[in-house]
Design a protein around this motif. Sequence first.
Motif, PDB file in Angstrom:
ATOM      1  N   CYS A 514       0.851  -1.192   0.000  1.00 44.08           N
ATOM      2  CA  CYS A 514       0.000   0.000   0.000  1.00 44.08           C
ATOM      3  C   CYS A 514       0.882   1.235   0.000  1.00 44.08           C
ATOM      4  O   CYS A 514       2.069   1.183   0.329  1.00 44.08           O
ATOM      5  N   GLN A 522      -5.240  10.222  -0.053  1.00 47.34           N
ATOM      6  CA  GLN A 522      -5.743   8.982  -0.635  1.00 47.34           C
ATOM      7  C   GLN A 522      -4.817   7.819  -0.285  1.00 47.34           C
ATOM      8  O   GLN A 522      -3.600   7.972  -0.179  1.00 47.34           O
ATOM      9  N   TYR A 524      -3.817   3.937  -1.545  1.00 48.67           N
ATOM     10  CA  TYR A 524      -3.860   2.944  -2.609  1.00 48.67           C
ATOM     11  C   TYR A 524      -3.318   1.638  -2.037  1.00 48.67           C
ATOM     12  O   TYR A 524      -2.255   1.616  -1.404  1.00 48.67           O
ATOM     13  N   TRP A 533      -6.841  -0.996  -5.280  1.00 46.62           N
ATOM     14  CA  TRP A 533      -7.974  -0.246  -4.741  1.00 46.62           C
ATOM     15  C   TRP A 533      -7.525   1.148  -4.311  1.00 46.62           C
ATOM     16  O   TRP A 533      -6.370   1.365  -3.950  1.00 46.62           O
ATOM     17  N   GLN A 534      -8.490   2.091  -4.331  1.00 48.76           N
ATOM     18  CA  GLN A 534      -8.243   3.451  -3.850  1.00 48.76           C
ATOM     19  C   GLN A 534      -9.352   3.828  -2.881  1.00 48.76           C
ATOM     20  O   GLN A 534     -10.535   3.557  -3.131  1.00 48.76           O
ATOM     21  N   LEU A 587      -2.563   8.336 -12.297  1.00 56.66           N
ATOM     22  CA  LEU A 587      -3.629   8.546 -11.318  1.00 56.66           C
ATOM     23  C   LEU A 587      -4.478   9.763 -11.662  1.00 56.66           C
ATOM     24  O   LEU A 587      -5.678   9.785 -11.351  1.00 56.66           O
ATOM     25  N   ASN A 591      -6.802   7.066 -13.668  1.00 55.71           N
ATOM     26  CA  ASN A 591      -6.069   5.844 -13.322  1.00 55.71           C
ATOM     27  C   ASN A 591      -5.707   4.997 -14.551  1.00 55.71           C
ATOM     28  O   ASN A 591      -5.629   3.766 -14.477  1.00 55.71           O
TER      29      ASN A 591
END
Length: 670
Positions: A514, A522, A524, A533-534, A587, A591
Motif C-alpha cells: 500500500c 488517498q 492505494y 484499490w483506492q 492517477l 487511473n
Amino acid sequence: MKSLYLGLIGLGLLAGCQTVPAQLDTSGALSLSTQVASLDAASKNNITGKSATPVMYNKQTYWLLTSESQGVVLTDANGKVLSLFAGNMEALDWRDNIQIGDKSYGMITTLDNDSGQILVLGLDWQNKQLSLLKTLAKTDAQVEAVCWYKMPQGHLSVFIANTLGSIEQRILVDGKRHSLVDQKVHDFIGAPETKACAVDDTSASLYVVEANIGVWRYSADPESELYRDLVSATKPFGSIDGEVTDVEVLTNGDLLISAPEQQGLWLVDISRFNKNRINKSSFNKSEQAYATYIQLKGSEKPETVSALQQGSSLLLGLYDDETEQYFTAEVTLDLPVRLAKQDPIESITAFSQTDPVSAFGDAADDPAIWVNSANPQQSRVLGTNKKQGMLLYDLQGNLLQQVNIGRVNNVDLRYGFSLGSNTFDIAAASNRTTKSISLFAIQPDGGEITFISDIPTDLGDVYGLCMYQQQDKYYVFINDTDGRYQQYLLVPDNNQINGRLVREFQVPSQPEGCVADDLNQQLYFGEESTGIWQVTAEPVDQEANLIAITSDTFVADVEGMGIYHMDGKRYLVASSQGNNSFGVFALDQDNQYLGSFRIDMDLQNRVDGVSETDGLEITQRSLGAVLPDGLLVVQDGRNRLTDAPQNFKLVDGTLVKQLIKGWLKESLQE
C-alpha cells in the motif's frame, strides 16, 4: 495451432524409401514407419561419433558432425570436408548468426572427451572454417550434456549438465556488447541420469533427458521460478519402451525424442501437451493425445537426432549406437508456422544492488527511501529482512546497519515527527514476530536508525504496512493476511509513542502493498489476486474503488507500490509478481494504465534482473547529480549472477521518467 500429429501428410526418404501408413500402436498413440538411409557426409569420410546436425547457409545444406577420432567436421551436402577442428567430440549444439566484434559466426558448443572441457567453436561462413573461440574451465564432475540458449536480451548462454545431476547456466556471449564473456548465471539440481538437453529459445524452455524417466521441461529464464514438467515418460508412466537418449526442438516448438529400444522417435506436440498437462493422474493416457511414434526401419538403436526444418520438410540427422553409423531421413509434415509474439513489456536495468541479506530463502521484502535534505547524495535505503530485522544501505547498496528486531515485513517512513523536545524522522514496520508495528527513529545527519518501541495490534498475521501524514498527525496502515486493514494514529505521550486504532476495514482477499498520497489524502492498496484499490486515507468510513484489475500484462500477484511525481502529475508504480514486471498507472488521468516494464540484467556491471518482487519504493526527489530524477528501489526475489540470498535493486529514476514520457506521447498519438 493445428495439431502436428493429425496433420502428418506422410514420411518420405532421400533415397525414395517407402512409408507405411499411420496406424495406432499398442499404446493407442498414432504410429508411423519409415526407412532410413546412410548419411553420405559421414560414410564417405569414415566418421563415427554421436551428433549429425544439418544446417543451412545461403539456401545450401551443410552437415556438422562430431567424431571421436576427428573432432568436429563441417561438410557440404555431398560429403566434401570443408573444415575440421581436431579432438574427441560427441555432444554438439548449434546457434547461427551470433555477432562477436564485427563478425557473425555460427556458434558450436561441444565437449572434448579427452580434456573433459567444453569448447566454444566459431564457424566463419565467409571462409567456411571452424576455429576455437573459448575453452571453459574443467568442472569438478563429468559433463553429460551441453546446449545453447539465446536469451531475450541477446546474450548467448549455455546449459551444462553433469553426472551429479547439477545443471549450470553460463553466459558466454554478451549480446549487447558483442563480446565473449564467461559469467555464471544460475545453477540448480536437475536430473541424475541426464543424457541430453535442448532449449526452445522462443518459449524459453529447457528440455532435459533423464534416461530412465523421460524428458523434463524447465524454464530457461534464470529469473523464473524453478519448476519442471514431465513432457514424455518411459513405461509404465508413459509410452516409451526402455531409455530416452536425446531430444531435439523443432522451429515450431515441438519435440523429437529418441527411443533407441523402440527403434524410433517420438514426435511431441507441445501445444497439445500444454493443454493436457493439468491431468497428471493419468499421464500415459493423456500422452497419447499429443505424441506420435515414428519407427525408423534400418536403424537398430537411434541414439541421437537433429533436425533442419524447411517449410513442410524435415531433414533428420541420426546416429545409431548399435551399428555406429550416421543415417538421414527426410520427413514431410504439415508443420504450422509459429508466429513470433511481440513482448509489450519494455526493459530497463538497475545501476546497483544492495548487499544480499544474511539468509537464503524468502527473506528480503520491502524497501523505503530516506532523503537526506541537507546532503541528498547521502540519502539512505531502508530494507526489511523478514527473517531477522531492519537493514540500512547507502545509495551504492552497501550495508551500513542492521537492527535485529524480529520478522519485519513492510516498512515506510515520514519526516519531522516530534516527541517531547526531540524532532526526528520516523519509520514504521510490520513485525510478524510480535504482531505489532515497530517504530524507528532516523537520525537527521547520517540516517542511522534506532528502535523506539512496538505498538501492539490484534491482527493474527501482520503483513503489509504504509504510513500517512496530515500536518502533525502521523498514521500507520497495517493489514493482515486475512484481509483486515487497521489504521493507527501515532500519539506522542511523554517519551513514548502510543498507537490509537482509528479505523478498520476489510479487503475481500489477501492484501499487502500500500501507499498513501499525503497531499491528496488517498490510500492505494493492492489485493494480490485482484488488483489495486483506492480509498480515502482519512480515518472515516468510505467505500473503496477498484481502479485497476489484473490482466494478461499486469499479472497477479499485485505486491509493492509507490507514487512517482512528474510535471505536477502522479503515477502509481506497482509490482506484478506473475510476470516479473511493474505496471504504471496515471492517477490523474482516470487511473489509466500506461504500460509495464521489467528490470533486466546489466551483464557488464554484474547486476542481475529482477523477479518476483514483493515491495518497492520510488521517489522523484533529486538525490544528487547522479540521480537528479530520483530513485526506484525494488526487492528481488531471485538474486542471480550468481545465486545469492535476496537483495534490493536500485534503478535510476530518469529511466522510469523516460518510460512514462514515452507512454504519454504514444497515448496522445492514438
